[in-house]
Structures are given as structure tokens and as C-alpha cells.
Design an enzyme around this catalytic site. Structure first.
Site, PDB file in Angstrom:
ATOM      1  N   ARG A 198      -8.730  -2.560   6.234  1.00  0.00           N
ATOM      2  CA  ARG A 198      -9.616  -1.630   5.500  1.00  0.00           C
ATOM      3  C   ARG A 198     -11.067  -2.103   5.515  1.00  0.00           C
ATOM      4  NH1 ARG A 198      -7.545   1.780   1.479  1.00  0.00           N
ATOM      5  NH2 ARG A 198      -9.471   1.462   0.359  1.00  0.00           N
ATOM      6  N   GLU A 213     -22.900   4.121  -5.578  1.00  0.00           N
ATOM      7  CA  GLU A 213     -21.655   3.336  -5.598  1.00  0.00           C
ATOM      8  C   GLU A 213     -21.729   2.329  -6.740  1.00  0.00           C
ATOM      9  OE1 GLU A 213     -18.535   2.951  -4.163  1.00  0.00           O
ATOM     10  OE2 GLU A 213     -18.433   1.191  -5.464  1.00  0.00           O
ATOM     11  N   ALA A 240     -13.821   7.944   1.826  1.00  0.00           N
ATOM     12  CA  ALA A 240     -14.233   9.347   1.720  1.00  0.00           C
ATOM     13  C   ALA A 240     -15.753   9.464   1.635  1.00  0.00           C
ATOM     14  CB  ALA A 240     -13.587   9.989   0.490  1.00  0.00           C
ATOM     15  N   ASP A 272      -9.221  10.691  -2.518  1.00  0.00           N
ATOM     16  CA  ASP A 272      -8.344  10.433  -3.665  1.00  0.00           C
ATOM     17  C   ASP A 272      -8.822  11.153  -4.922  1.00  0.00           C
ATOM     18  OD1 ASP A 272      -6.719   8.852  -2.127  1.00  0.00           O
ATOM     19  OD2 ASP A 272      -6.965   7.019  -3.314  1.00  0.00           O
ATOM     20  N   TYR A 308       2.798  -4.343   9.574  1.00  0.00           N
ATOM     21  CA  TYR A 308       2.261  -4.148  10.927  1.00  0.00           C
ATOM     22  C   TYR A 308       1.149  -5.162  11.177  1.00  0.00           C
ATOM     23  CZ  TYR A 308      -0.701  -1.078   8.027  1.00  0.00           C
ATOM     24  OH  TYR A 308      -1.482  -0.563   7.038  1.00  0.00           O
TER      25      TYR A 308
END
Ligand SMILES: Cc1cc2nc3c(=O)[nH]c(=O)nc-3n(C[C@H](O)[C@H](O)[C@H](O)COP(=O)(O)OP(=O)(O)OC[C@H]3O[C@@H](n4cnc5c(N)ncnc54)[C@H](O)[C@@H]3O)c2cc1C
Length: 375
Positions: A107, A37, A18, A271, A194
Site C-alpha cells: 500500500r 489530509e 481515493a 470507503d 501473497y
């Protein structure tokens, strides 16, 4: 008045999917962007993500399409199988929605692409900055995830509840495989897998259990526990699980979608605003949609209060519906006894006579175009 973001200073807390997406989108519209961060480096846990067309439209509009294509696989279908491995139905994404971009990606690769693009565009990323209370800046964006401080500043203390489900996730090395997601549905448990680019395979396995796990991302577990929970599963599952040498486990908690997303100075997304169970694979996709819409609203008017209130009005109903759909899917995957037999028979029949109808149930998720909606 598009252009309202030119040279505006914006501070973002959190550099996940995000935070980095909103940083890049803001910078593309000329804002002066700083990301704070808490981690000492932008890193990601080893796990896969399914990116659906609603999110890919945003990532493509931000110019990331070629970089993502090089690092991801197309997802052609979702194959639902029962625990023995027998196919229940194969949902052909490529045929139902030709040209739409479903991608399977690690990710860490998505984060790398976003970080690189943000830095090249001129976003400042300050690492090692843990924000406990919201800094006093004119425009603050909270992209600080599940336990968001900015959400708490807007909404006060909220208590999530344990869903009674525990999830393991692992990545194994794999031979080339059909680029499709497979879901194995057993009583009180299911497993999704997957392939990923670079010869990897992602595994997420969910079990209903009364055991209470911490909510969070990175509690290592003994792979033997995962193998024991899915010991009765057939098809390729035993072979995959035999290969797992590192696994993480966490408890799945339910949170309400935040009541208040903004106060005219601060706004939340991803989130931080709407944590979701992973059963629609839409958490990151919703964060990416939020980022586009938030930035488009801010760029459309220099009246920040109006912009942030429009953002909340546009995003809250849609994200609440997706979170509710994910909650429902948990029930559908884990049916037991006669209900399970009946549901699988109905899916088999549906898959034979009207496969498009099963997939059409989710048109409202995948056909949504945030870029056209809020240019
Ligand atoms: C098993 C599993 C499978 C999933 N599969 C999919 C999928 O297939 N498709 C999909 O779309 N989504 C999926 N999701 C959901 C998706 O991973 C999340 O919704 C998404 O990562 C949320 O991104 P975010 O940036 O909002 O939060 P996060 O990724 O949690 O990022 C928050 C960032 O903020 C930082 N931060 C936190 N607190 C502070 C602080 N106080 N100060 C400074 N920095 C702070 C954190 O270090 C972190 O970098 C899945 C989730 C799980 C658990």
C-alpha cells in the site's frame, strides 16, 4: 462539453487511495485541486493490496503504469488450499484473462506513486488538516474513509455492526516466491497471503470470534495470538507465522452502502461511500473506479448537479453488488463440517473439468472498464 473542469477549484478531504486518485484525475483535466489530509505526513500502514484489471485500467489511463510495474508483482493465479495446505483448486488468472493486469503491491508504494504524480501535476496537499465540518466551497469531495465526516453530513448518523470477524495483518520478509495469492480455508477462519516486490510477503488472517475489536486500522497485537488462532494450519503457514514479529488486529464491521452520495455541492467516494469487507480485495479498486467516473462526469457538463447525480447513478449499483459479493465470500471461506467437504469437493471437480467457469463468475468485476464506460 468535455473540458468543464478547466480551472475549476475543487477541495478534497482525505489523501488516501481515493483522495489522491481523484486529485490526480481532476488535475489531469485542468481543475485547480487542493487535498486536505489530517495526517502530518502521507504515510501508509504496512500491508499489501491486490489491484485487479478494472482498477489498473484507470491507473494506466492516468499514466501510472510504468511506475507501478516497477514497484509491484504480477499476480498470476489464486490458489485455494484447505487448512492442511492441500490444494483445492488453482485459478489461473493469466490463462483465463491473457493480457489483463492483476498486480500485487505494498500500500505504501501505491500511495507514494499517487502522491508523487499528484504533486508533479500541481495538486496542493495540505497536511495536518482535520476536517470536522464540511468547508463552504463550491465543489467538495469526501475521500475521508471509513468514518467519513462528509458521508455523515450527507446521510446523518449511521451505526455499523460487528460481523463477528477479527482480522490480523502482517508483512514478513520472504524469499522469491510464485507471484500468486494463496487462500487457506479452515473452519471459521481463513488466511490469505501473497508476495510483494522487494522480498516481502503479505499476510491477512481472519477469525470468527465473539470478541469485539475496535473498528480501525492500527491496533497492535501480540503475534502469539495470531499463531494460536492458526495453530492447526499446515503447508507453509506455520513457517510464515513463526516469522511474524509485528501484527495489527481489527474488527470487521458491516456498513451499508451510503444512501446519498452527493447533494449537488458535495460528493463522496471510496470507503466514505461504500466500506467493504476485504474478501473480494476490491475496496481500493472500487475507490479508483469511483475516482475516474466522478471526474469524467464532472468534466462532461458544467451543470454540477447533473454531473454528481449521474456519478451516483453510475456507481451505486455496481459498488453495492461488489460489497454483497464480498459478504458472501466470507461465508464460503469459513464453512465447517460436511458443507465444507462438499464445497471443497465441488471446487476440486470444477477446477479439473471447467476451471474457466469458476473464474468467469467474477468477469463482471474484472472486465469492467471505467475508462471506456465514461471516457
Ligand atoms: C486487510 C485489508 C486488505 C485489503 N485488501 C485490499 C485489496 O487487496 N485490494 C483492494 O482493492 N482493497 C483492499 N482493501 C481495501 C482498501 O484498503 C480500502 O478500501 C481503501 O484503502 C479505501 O481508500 P480510501 O482512500 O477511501 O480510504 P482511506 O485509505 O481510509 O483514506 C482516507 C484518508 O482520509 C483521511 N481522513 C479521514 N478523516 C479525515 C478528516 N476528518 N479530515 C481530513 N482527513 C481525513 C485519512 O487520514 C486517510 O488518509 C483492504 C482492506 C483491508 C482492511
Amino acid at each position: 462539453m468535455p473540458g468543464a473542469l478547466q480551472s475549476r477549484p475543487v477541495t478534497i478531504v482525505g489523501g488516501g487511495v481515493a483522495g489522491l486518485t481523484v486529485a490526480l484525475a481532476l488535475r489531469r483535466r485542468g481543475a485547480d485541486v487542493t487535498v486536505l489530509e489530517r495526517a502530518p505526513a502521507i504515510t501508509e500502514v504496512g500491508a499489501g493490496l491486490q489491484l485487479s484489471p478494472n482498477a489498473m485500467r484507470v491507473l494506466d489511463a492516468l499514466g501510472l503504469g510504468p511506475a507501478l510495474d516497477a514497484l509491484s508483482l504480477p499476480s498470476r493465479a489464486v490458489r485455494l488450499r484447505d487448512a492442511s495446505g492441500t490444494e483445492v483448486v488453482r485459478l489461473d488468472l493469466a490463462r483465463h484473462r491473457p493480457g489483463a493486469r492483476f498486480r500485487l503491491i505494498h500500500r505504501a508504494r501505491l500511495i507514494e506513486v499517487l502522491e508523487q504524480a499528484a504533486l508533479s501535476a500541481g495538486v496542493r496537499i495540505d497536511l495536518g488538516r482535520t476536517i470536522e465540518t464540511p468547508p463552504d466551497v463550491p465543489l467538495l469531495i469526501g475521500a475521508d474513509g471509513l468514518h467519513s465526516r462528509i458521508r455523515a453530513a450527507l446521510n446523518g448518523r449511521e451505526v455499523p455492526f460487528f460481523t463477528g470477524q477479527t482480522a490480523w495483518r502482517a508483512v514478513i520478509a520472504a524469499e522469491d516466491a510464485e507471484p500468486e495469492a494463496q487462500v487457506f480455508m479452515g473452519p471459521n477462519r481463513h488466511l490469505v497471503s501473497y508476495p510483494l516486490a522487494g522480498g516481502l510477503r503479505n499476510i491477512v488472517a481472519v477469525l470468527e470470534t465473539r470478541d469485539w475489536q475496535d473498528e480501525g486500522w492500527s491496533r497492535p497485537d501480540d503475534p502469539a495470538n495470531l499463531r494460536a488462532a492458526f495453530a492447526g494450519f499446515g503447508g507453509p503457514v506455520p513457517g510464515w507465522l513463526a516469522q511474524v514479529d509485528q501484527v495489527h488486529v481489527w474488527g470487521l464491521f458491516r456498513h451499508e452502502v451510503a444512501a446519498r452520495w452527493q447533494d449537488g455541492r458535495m460528493a463522496i467516494l471510496g470507503d466514505a461511500a461504500h466500506p467493504t469487507l476485504p474478501f473480494m480485495a476490491q475496496g481500493a479498486c472500487m475507490a479508483i473506479e469511483d475516482a475516474w467516473t466522478l471526474v469524467a462526469c464532472l468534466d462532461a457538463t458544467s451543470d454540477q448537479e447533473t454531473a454528481l447525480s449521474r456519478y451516483q447513478n453510475l456507481r451505486k449499483p455496481r459498488t453495492a453488488s461488489i460489497v454483497a459479493a464480498a459478504n458472501d465470500n466470507a461465508r464460503n471461506y469459513h464453512l465447517t463440517g460436511p458443507k465444507r467437504l462438499a464445497a471443497h469437493a465441488a471446487l476440486r471437480l470444477g477446477g479439473r473439468i471447467a476451471p474457466g467457469a469458476i473464474l468467469s463468475r467474477f468477469d463482471w468485476i474484472y472486465d469492467f472498464d471505467p475508462v471506456a464506460e465514461t471516457p
